[in-house]
Write an enzyme that holds these catalytic residues in place. Structure first.
Site, short mmCIF file in Angstrom:
data_model
loop_
_atom_site.label_atom_id
_atom_site.label_comp_id
_atom_site.label_asym_id
_atom_site.label_seq_id
_atom_site.Cartn_x
_atom_site.Cartn_y
_atom_site.Cartn_z
N TYR A 1 -20.70 -1.26 30.44
CA TYR A 1 -20.35 -0.18 29.52
C TYR A 1 -21.57 0.69 29.19
O TYR A 1 -22.72 0.27 29.34
CB TYR A 1 -19.78 -0.74 28.21
CG TYR A 1 -20.80 -1.45 27.36
CD1 TYR A 1 -21.53 -0.76 26.39
CD2 TYR A 1 -21.08 -2.80 27.56
CE1 TYR A 1 -22.49 -1.41 25.63
CE2 TYR A 1 -22.03 -3.46 26.81
CZ TYR A 1 -22.73 -2.75 25.83
OH TYR A 1 -23.70 -3.39 25.09
N PHE B 1 -26.39 5.00 22.56
CA PHE B 1 -26.93 3.99 21.66
C PHE B 1 -26.94 2.58 22.28
O PHE B 1 -27.57 1.68 21.75
CB PHE B 1 -26.17 3.97 20.33
CG PHE B 1 -24.69 3.72 20.46
CD1 PHE B 1 -24.19 2.44 20.60
CD2 PHE B 1 -23.80 4.80 20.43
CE1 PHE B 1 -22.83 2.22 20.71
CE2 PHE B 1 -22.43 4.58 20.54
CZ PHE B 1 -21.94 3.29 20.70
N ASP B 2 -26.26 2.38 23.41
CA ASP B 2 -26.26 1.06 24.04
C ASP B 2 -25.73 1.17 25.46
O ASP B 2 -24.91 2.03 25.76
CB ASP B 2 -25.40 0.08 23.24
CG ASP B 2 -25.79 -1.37 23.47
OD1 ASP B 2 -26.66 -1.61 24.33
OD2 ASP B 2 -25.24 -2.25 22.79
N ILE C 1 -15.56 -4.80 18.49
CA ILE C 1 -14.80 -3.90 17.63
C ILE C 1 -13.35 -3.80 18.11
O ILE C 1 -13.04 -4.05 19.26
CB ILE C 1 -15.44 -2.49 17.58
CG1 ILE C 1 -15.53 -1.88 18.98
CG2 ILE C 1 -16.81 -2.55 16.92
CD1 ILE C 1 -16.05 -0.46 19.01
N TYR D 1 -16.96 0.98 13.49
CA TYR D 1 -17.80 0.39 12.44
C TYR D 1 -17.53 0.96 11.07
O TYR D 1 -18.26 0.68 10.12
CB TYR D 1 -19.27 0.55 12.82
CG TYR D 1 -19.62 -0.23 14.06
CD1 TYR D 1 -19.95 -1.58 13.98
CD2 TYR D 1 -19.59 0.36 15.31
CE1 TYR D 1 -20.24 -2.31 15.11
CE2 TYR D 1 -19.88 -0.36 16.45
CZ TYR D 1 -20.19 -1.70 16.35
OH TYR D 1 -20.47 -2.42 17.47
N PHE E 1 -17.02 5.06 24.69
CA PHE E 1 -17.51 4.02 25.58
C PHE E 1 -16.94 4.24 26.97
O PHE E 1 -15.72 4.35 27.14
CB PHE E 1 -17.09 2.63 25.10
CG PHE E 1 -17.86 2.13 23.92
CD1 PHE E 1 -19.07 1.45 24.10
CD2 PHE E 1 -17.39 2.33 22.63
CE1 PHE E 1 -19.78 0.97 23.00
CE2 PHE E 1 -18.09 1.86 21.54
CZ PHE E 1 -19.29 1.18 21.71
#
Length: 619
Positions: A68, A78-79, A98, A124, A141
């Site tokens: 991902y 961010f990731d 999540i 979140y 994502f």
């Protein structure tokens, strides 16, 4: 006239302060590459970037493996598992990620790549995930579903979880009677091996080692390997188990990890549904066809007693295969019924209890004597068979001819006293001609006569078998086409007599005599009816008379004040008893008031029982 005869990489889960979102439905949107759709009603969106393979989706509880890349709506990354070089593994639907992930990935196929736009309610929420994800952030994502490992809650109570490590072959699973061959290794949670078998055979319903094995194998395919997580209730419970020195002890309330492989199994079929004819398939046959009634089969056959003594051997040592016709009483019933379930080339072991073999008397066979009340074992190889032609493969002329042939076979069985077999032949005969839309007028007339004859003969079988309701129905079917059929009227009357429907029986017999006054069987039937009515009425009168006497005694035992309060006097009882006596006398004099008698007796019974019961409630 007389009658003849059917991980290592840990993705951050949503914080505890996130907003709770409603459960979303599991959906599998059909998208084309580049298309976007909404999943559920909370704003989750999915855009297909690359098609996946097959049609299956991962289920809740499965261990999924993904790559991902996560970004904010402005494109800020961010990731990324892609950047780290390690796929992310997590358990789907268990709150480890999540909610947007749990719900979105359920819709993906293996190899599929999609872009999910996830609203804060499914990510979140108000708190965000500092420092990289701000509060109330909508996230995107790009996810690629690499693979997943299925995890199944076998008993639906969390007692046995099965993770498939290697898929098996085909689609079939073992059943309770089947004999499975497995390999397994059982360990405690600390890794201590407590039991191991490199190959063991057992009957599924009998189980082995612990309950979990038998329950798990029923969900497995041939060659499948699985990891079982077993809670104490399906292991050894509160007591645990002390085992031999070459294995480890199992403490109380211990959970187990069991690696299980289903190597193979022998299919065992309960032919008669009473476990008295069991067929174990040793070698699968070809195709789907099995013999039907009347089929000529060619088999190799070895008959043995339970101790291994061979009493019959056919089709070996240059001898031609044993030939017989199915359902023609040429072999014992158990073998006959088992052969009807076999395919060409199939080899099976058939275990037959005495009820379906040689019974209490036993039998002298070619190589040995089968004692009375002995089970027998047959090793059977289905070499070949020639099925009788089915009705859909026949032209009209062949159908009528086949129907006539089956009728004659039924007649032979009837005369031999084999009424069940005869009934089956008559039903088969009707089956050939029941659909006559393509018949010519002449063929329809032939079929009509044949059908009536078969139904009447079948009714005679049903009378012999004491299936009076079906006998009545068969005769009624004939009478719908021919209301003056004397044989149908007479046989339906016989059925009515045995169903204690005397007035209907009398009506049919009277009509039959009007049509054929000299019919000897019908006259005898009328005489039988009158005798049955007399006997029935006599017993009814005795029954109700005895009941009245008992009620009278009960009333006399109650206090006179109670009887007076309920309006029931000795005078009333006397009058009721007198009424019963009069009714009994009426039976002896006049049989033609049967229905009035029954009604009268019921009224008398009600007149006595209701007040007496009412009295008992108060006293």
């Amino acid at each position: 006239m007389a009658f003849d005869m059917d991980d290592d990489f840990e993705f951050p889960a949503a914080g505890t302060n996130e907003m709770e979102a409603a459960d979303l439905p599991e959906v599998d949107p059909i998208l084309k590459v580049g298309e976007e759709t909404q999943i559920g009603s909370n704003g989750l969106k999915k855009k297909l970037l690359k098609d996946g393979d097959g049609w299956e989706n991962p289920k809740s509880g499965d261990d999924v493996q993904v790559h991902y890349v996560g970004t904010l709506l402005d494109g800020t990354k961010f990731d990324s598992s892609v950047d780290s070089g390690s796929p992310f593994i997590f358990k789907l639907g268990q709150g480890q990620v999540i909610k947007g992930w749990d719900e979105g990935i359920k819709t993906m196929k293996k190899g599929e790549k999609a872009l999910f736009t996830i609203p804060p309610e499914l990510a979140y929420g108000e708190s965000g995930s500092p420092p990289t994800i701000p509060p109330n952030a909508t996230l995107q994502f790009e996810v690629e579903l690499l693979s997943w490992t299925s995890v199944k809650d076998i008993c639906k109570d969390g007692g046995i979880f099965k993770k498939v490590l290697a898929e098996g072959e085909g689609w079939q699973n073992p059943k309770d009677l089947d004999e499975v061959y497995v390999k397994y290794e059982a360990r405690l949670e600390d890794g201590t091996v407590v039991s191991k078998e490199d190959g063991v055979e057992f009957t599924v319903k009998d189980g082995y080692f612990c309950d979990a094995l038998s329950k798990a194998v029923k969900t497995m395919k041939k060659g499948e390997k699985a990891l079982l997580t077993v809670k104490p209730q399906y292991g050894f419970g509160e007591k645990g188990k002390t085992v031999s020195s070459d294995e480890g002890n199992i403490p109380p309330n211990a959970s187990l990890q069991i690696n299980l492989e289903l190597v193979s199994w022998i299919t065992v079929t309960d032919i008669a549904k009473d476990q008295k004819i069991l067929k174990k398939i040793l070698k699968e046959g070809e195709g789907y066809d099995c013999p039907n009634d009347g089929t000529t089969v060619h088999v190799k056959l070895i008959g043995k007693l339970p101790d291994g003594t061979v009493f019959l051997r056919k089709g070996y040592d240059d001898e031609p295969p044993f030939e017989f016709r199915v359902d023609e009483d040429q072999v014992i019933e158990g073998l006959d019924r088992a052969v009807k379930t076999m395919k060409k080339g199939e080899v099976s072991l058939v275990i037959i209890q005495p009820e379906y073999a040689f019974g209490q008397s036993g039998s002298t066979q070619e190589l040995a004597v089968v004692p009375g009340n002995s089970a027998v074992h047959y090793e059977v190889e289905m070499v070949s068979f020639v099925k009788e032609k089915e009705s859909w493969d026949m032209n009209n002329e062949e159908k009528i001819a086949a129907s006539g042939k089956k009728k004659e076979e039924g007649n032979i069985w009837f005369r031999a006293g084999k009424y069940e077999r005869a009934s089956q032949r008559y039903e088969k005969a009707v089956g050939f001609i029941v659909y006559d839309l393509s018949f010519s007028e002449e063929e329809k007339e032939q079929a009509k006569v044949l059908k009536a004859s078969c139904n009447l003969n079948n009714a005679a079988c049903k009378l012999k078998l004491k299936d009076y309701k079906e006998a009545k129905n068969l005769c009624s079917e004939v009478l719908e086409a021919d209301a003056n059929n004397v044989k149908a009227l007479y046989r339906r009357a016989q059925a009515y007599i045995n169903l204690v429907e005397f007035e209907l029986a009398k009506k049919d017999i009277k009509k039959a005599l009007e049509i054929d006054p000299n019919n000897r069987d019908v006259k005898l039937g009328y005489k039988t009816l009158m005798e049955k009515v007399k006997e029935y009425n006599r017993k009814e009168a005795q029954f109700y008379g005895s009941m009245i006497a008992k009620m009278s005694k009960l009333e006399q035992d109650t206090s006179s004040g109670a009887a007076a309060k309920q309006g029931l006097s000795s005078f009333t009882i006397d009058r009721l008893s007198e009424k019963v006596n009069q009714t009994v006398a009426l039976v002896k004099k006049c049989d033609q008031r049967v229905m009035l008698l029954g009604l009268s007796l019921l009224m008398i019974l009600a007149a006595v029982v209701v007040p007496v019961l009412y009295t008992k409630m108060y006293y």
